[in-house]
Scaffold this motif. Structure first.
Motif, PDB file in Angstrom:
ATOM      1  N   GLY A 106      44.854 115.065  65.034  1.00 50.83           N
ATOM      2  CA  GLY A 106      43.665 114.223  64.317  1.00 50.83           C
ATOM      3  C   GLY A 106      44.209 113.058  63.354  1.00 50.83           C
ATOM      4  O   GLY A 106      45.349 113.267  63.164  1.00 50.83           O
ATOM      5  N   SER A 107      43.368 112.152  63.243  1.00 49.98           N
ATOM      6  CA  SER A 107      43.747 111.159  62.286  1.00 49.98           C
ATOM      7  C   SER A 107      44.750 110.227  62.752  1.00 49.98           C
ATOM      8  O   SER A 107      45.545 110.470  63.440  1.00 49.98           O
ATOM      9  N   ASP A 108      44.508 108.930  62.439  1.00 54.76           N
ATOM     10  CA  ASP A 108      45.464 107.828  62.995  1.00 54.76           C
ATOM     11  C   ASP A 108      46.393 107.483  61.975  1.00 54.76           C
ATOM     12  O   ASP A 108      46.410 106.497  61.275  1.00 54.76           O
ATOM     13  N   LEU A 109      47.395 108.590  61.651  1.00 46.59           N
ATOM     14  CA  LEU A 109      48.300 108.259  60.428  1.00 46.59           C
ATOM     15  C   LEU A 109      49.331 107.050  60.673  1.00 46.59           C
ATOM     16  O   LEU A 109      49.642 106.371  59.780  1.00 46.59           O
TER      17      LEU A 109
ATOM     18  N   ALA B 132      38.584 110.182  73.510  1.00 41.21           N
ATOM     19  CA  ALA B 132      39.158 110.092  72.111  1.00 41.21           C
ATOM     20  C   ALA B 132      39.764 108.689  72.080  1.00 41.21           C
ATOM     21  O   ALA B 132      39.958 107.794  73.033  1.00 41.21           O
ATOM     22  N   PHE B 133      40.019 108.191  71.022  1.00 38.51           N
ATOM     23  CA  PHE B 133      40.367 106.717  70.602  1.00 38.51           C
ATOM     24  C   PHE B 133      41.026 106.662  69.249  1.00 38.51           C
ATOM     25  O   PHE B 133      40.567 107.325  68.367  1.00 38.51           O
ATOM     26  N   LYS B 134      42.099 105.654  69.170  1.00 40.48           N
ATOM     27  CA  LYS B 134      42.731 105.650  67.626  1.00 40.48           C
ATOM     28  C   LYS B 134      43.026 104.206  67.821  1.00 40.48           C
ATOM     29  O   LYS B 134      43.668 103.513  68.703  1.00 40.48           O
ATOM     30  N   TYR B 135      42.688 103.628  66.638  1.00 39.05           N
ATOM     31  CA  TYR B 135      43.325 102.105  66.425  1.00 39.05           C
ATOM     32  C   TYR B 135      43.312 101.672  64.906  1.00 39.05           C
ATOM     33  O   TYR B 135      41.972 101.763  64.231  1.00 39.05           O
ATOM     34  N   ARG B 136      44.141 101.266  64.369  1.00 36.15           N
ATOM     35  CA  ARG B 136      44.319 100.726  63.170  1.00 36.15           C
ATOM     36  C   ARG B 136      43.634 101.767  61.955  1.00 36.15           C
ATOM     37  O   ARG B 136      42.896 101.261  61.105  1.00 36.15           O
ATOM     38  N   GLY B 137      43.902 103.054  61.925  1.00 38.89           N
ATOM     39  CA  GLY B 137      43.321 103.675  60.998  1.00 38.89           C
ATOM     40  C   GLY B 137      42.278 104.644  61.335  1.00 38.89           C
ATOM     41  O   GLY B 137      41.600 105.323  60.554  1.00 38.89           O
ATOM     42  N   PHE B 138      41.436 104.108  62.396  1.00 39.54           N
ATOM     43  CA  PHE B 138      40.121 104.614  62.944  1.00 39.54           C
ATOM     44  C   PHE B 138      40.526 105.538  63.997  1.00 39.54           C
ATOM     45  O   PHE B 138      41.360 105.161  64.813  1.00 39.54           O
ATOM     46  N   SER B 139      39.849 106.796  63.853  1.00 40.25           N
ATOM     47  CA  SER B 139      40.230 107.857  65.004  1.00 40.25           C
ATOM     48  C   SER B 139      38.654 108.183  65.362  1.00 40.25           C
ATOM     49  O   SER B 139      37.704 108.643  64.694  1.00 40.25           O
TER      50      SER B 139
ATOM     51  N   TYR C  11      38.474 107.610  59.081  1.00 43.37           N
ATOM     52  CA  TYR C  11      39.092 106.110  58.746  1.00 43.37           C
ATOM     53  C   TYR C  11      39.747 106.175  57.675  1.00 43.37           C
ATOM     54  O   TYR C  11      39.200 106.694  56.561  1.00 43.37           O
ATOM     55  N   PHE C  12      40.786 105.382  57.571  1.00 40.17           N
ATOM     56  CA  PHE C  12      41.621 105.271  56.259  1.00 40.17           C
ATOM     57  C   PHE C  12      41.016 103.903  55.701  1.00 40.17           C
ATOM     58  O   PHE C  12      41.180 103.091  56.208  1.00 40.17           O
TER      59      PHE C  12
ATOM     60  N   PRO D 209      43.390 104.047  47.777  1.00 38.46           N
ATOM     61  CA  PRO D 209      44.824 104.594  48.244  1.00 38.46           C
ATOM     62  C   PRO D 209      44.910 104.766  49.503  1.00 38.46           C
ATOM     63  O   PRO D 209      44.041 105.388  50.106  1.00 38.46           O
ATOM     64  N   GLU D 210      46.072 104.392  49.985  1.00 30.53           N
ATOM     65  CA  GLU D 210      46.728 104.550  51.388  1.00 30.53           C
ATOM     66  C   GLU D 210      46.445 105.716  51.992  1.00 30.53           C
ATOM     67  O   GLU D 210      46.062 106.165  52.990  1.00 30.53           O
ATOM     68  N   PRO D 211      46.888 106.739  51.030  1.00 31.77           N
ATOM     69  CA  PRO D 211      46.817 108.294  51.744  1.00 31.77           C
ATOM     70  C   PRO D 211      45.563 108.828  51.926  1.00 31.77           C
ATOM     71  O   PRO D 211      45.331 110.133  52.467  1.00 31.77           O
ATOM     72  N   LEU D 212      44.374 108.234  51.517  1.00 35.46           N
ATOM     73  CA  LEU D 212      43.075 108.828  51.552  1.00 35.46           C
ATOM     74  C   LEU D 212      42.302 108.607  52.749  1.00 35.46           C
ATOM     75  O   LEU D 212      42.066 107.171  53.205  1.00 35.46           O
ATOM     76  N   GLU D 213      41.703 109.379  53.230  1.00 35.56           N
ATOM     77  CA  GLU D 213      40.921 109.243  54.770  1.00 35.56           C
ATOM     78  C   GLU D 213      39.674 109.921  54.631  1.00 35.56           C
ATOM     79  O   GLU D 213      39.510 110.989  54.057  1.00 35.56           O
ATOM     80  N   ALA D 214      38.435 109.478  54.994  1.00 30.10           N
ATOM     81  CA  ALA D 214      37.479 110.089  55.035  1.00 30.10           C
ATOM     82  C   ALA D 214      37.199 110.256  56.549  1.00 30.10           C
ATOM     83  O   ALA D 214      37.432 109.409  57.413  1.00 30.10           O
ATOM     84  N   ALA D 215      36.493 111.502  56.920  1.00 30.42           N
ATOM     85  CA  ALA D 215      36.063 111.771  58.146  1.00 30.42           C
ATOM     86  C   ALA D 215      34.477 112.591  58.145  1.00 30.42           C
ATOM     87  O   ALA D 215      34.127 113.019  57.149  1.00 30.42           O
TER      88      ALA D 215
END
Length: 348
Positions: A174-177, A230-237, A267-268, A277-283
């Motif tokens: 999970g997550s587009d790290l 499923a899909f990932k692109y530039r911080g979005f998953s 999304y980051f 902050p860069e390490p924070l992701e909302a889901a």
């Protein structure tokens, strides 16, 4: 050889487990502090780089979860033997340490095939082309974790075909790290058929869904179908599954049909606002399923919102989540609950 341990510490209120019956909503509210998972993992290769092995031990439950050997000399044809999480649904195959929210959705329990013993053929065809395909074909005992024989002469058969839409294979996490610069996506179809005493599977092995009695040998014929994206692109998953499950009781001569889906995105936010902050992701996630499509007003729902703070990717992260759960049944009033969970997952 690579040796790793993973610990998962969790706080939950008013309970941790997903409620599955009306009585579950009326249980006493409690604060839960627990070591939810503790795993020891060993993997690597022997003799040749393409001859790989892996095993995983559950320290909390005292169970050997995975043990498998993989022959991966060719990309188009690979072989696996042993015990592992069957490659049926993406949500279940993704490790609990690489989930985007605290745990899997409410549809995992009724629809997962979970761990089985047997063999699997898999590979990737036409890589980096328009028709880039990944496939998995499994022949399994169909009686759950720790069971080396099936109950009769009927095995479990699982097939999965995945189209890698952009010519790049999307990994099981999970997550587009990595803030994927080129989009990665998939559309997958899968099916499973099995005859056994069980109507569901979990880490504990074979069991029964609510409303089903303990089965005899070969009592339940279970057929399942899955559509997955499923899909990932530039911080979005993004990830999604839609399920159909048919359970035929061969003794009572009656059939039950279940349906369900989940939709999840993350999304980051730093990608759109640099002050975040860069390490924070909302889901967020929405899931639903009905344990019997022919019964009206019979529905389970889940709506979850969460945030992740990644100290070192999925190997060291903190997750906080608020989830609304609702159960609607034909013979009792609608019941709902708001649950709060916080989890620290760390691997060494």
């Amino acid at each position: 050889m690579h040796i790793e341990s993973r610990l998962q510490f969790r706080y939950a209120y008013p309970q941790d487990q997903d409620p599955i019956t009306f009585e579950d909503f009326t249980d006493t509210e409690t604060h839960v502090f627990e070591v939810n998972r503790a795993r020891l993992k060993v993997g690597g290769h022997g003799f040749k780089p393409w001859l790989k092995y892996y095993w995983e031990y559950d320290v909390v439950g005292g169970n050997l979860l995975d043990f498998r050997v993989m022959v991966e000399k060719w990309e188009f044809f690979k072989l696996k033997i042993g015990q592992w999480k069957t490659y049926f649904t993406r949500e279940r195959v993704i490790s609990s340490g690489k989930q985007q929210l605290v745990d899997r959705s409410i549809i995992n329990r009724p629809f997962t095939v979970d761990r089985q013993q047997g063999m699997e053929f898999y590979g990737r065809l036409f890589p980096e082309r328009l028709l880039d395909l990944s496939y998995n074909i499994s022949v399994l005992t169909g009686t759950g974790r720790g069971q080396s024989t099936n109950d009769d002469e009927h095995l479990m058969y699982v097939g999965r075909l995945q189209w890698n839409v952009f010519g790049r294979e999307l990994g099981f996490s999970g997550s587009d790290l990595s803030m994927t610069e080129a989009p990665e996506g998939l559309i997958a179809f899968a099916g499973v058929t099995n005859r056994s005493p069980y109507t569901r599977f979990s880490t504990s092995g074979g069991g029964q869904l609510v409303g089903f009695a303990d089965g005899e040998e070969g009592q339940y014929r279970v057929n399942q179908l899955l559509l997955e994206t499923a899909f990932k692109y530039r911080g979005f998953s993004w990830q999604h599954e839609s399920h159909y499950k048919e359970i035929h009781d061969r003794i009572l001569a009656q059939t039950t049909i279940l349906k369900g889906s989940y939709f999840q995105a993350g999304y980051f936010l730093h990608q759109i606002w640099s002050d975040i902050p860069e390490p924070l992701e909302a889901a967020m996630r929405y899931a639903w399923y009905t344990p019997e499509v022919n019964v009206e007003n019979n529905l389970h729902k889940e709506l979850g919102l969460g945030v992740n703070w990644f100290f070192a990717g999925h190997r060291n992260k903190l997750t906080a989540e608020v989830t609304w759960l609702e159960l609607q049944g034909p013979t009792f009033p609608v019941s709902d609950e708001v649950r709060v969970r916080v989890q620290w997952d760390i691997s060494f």
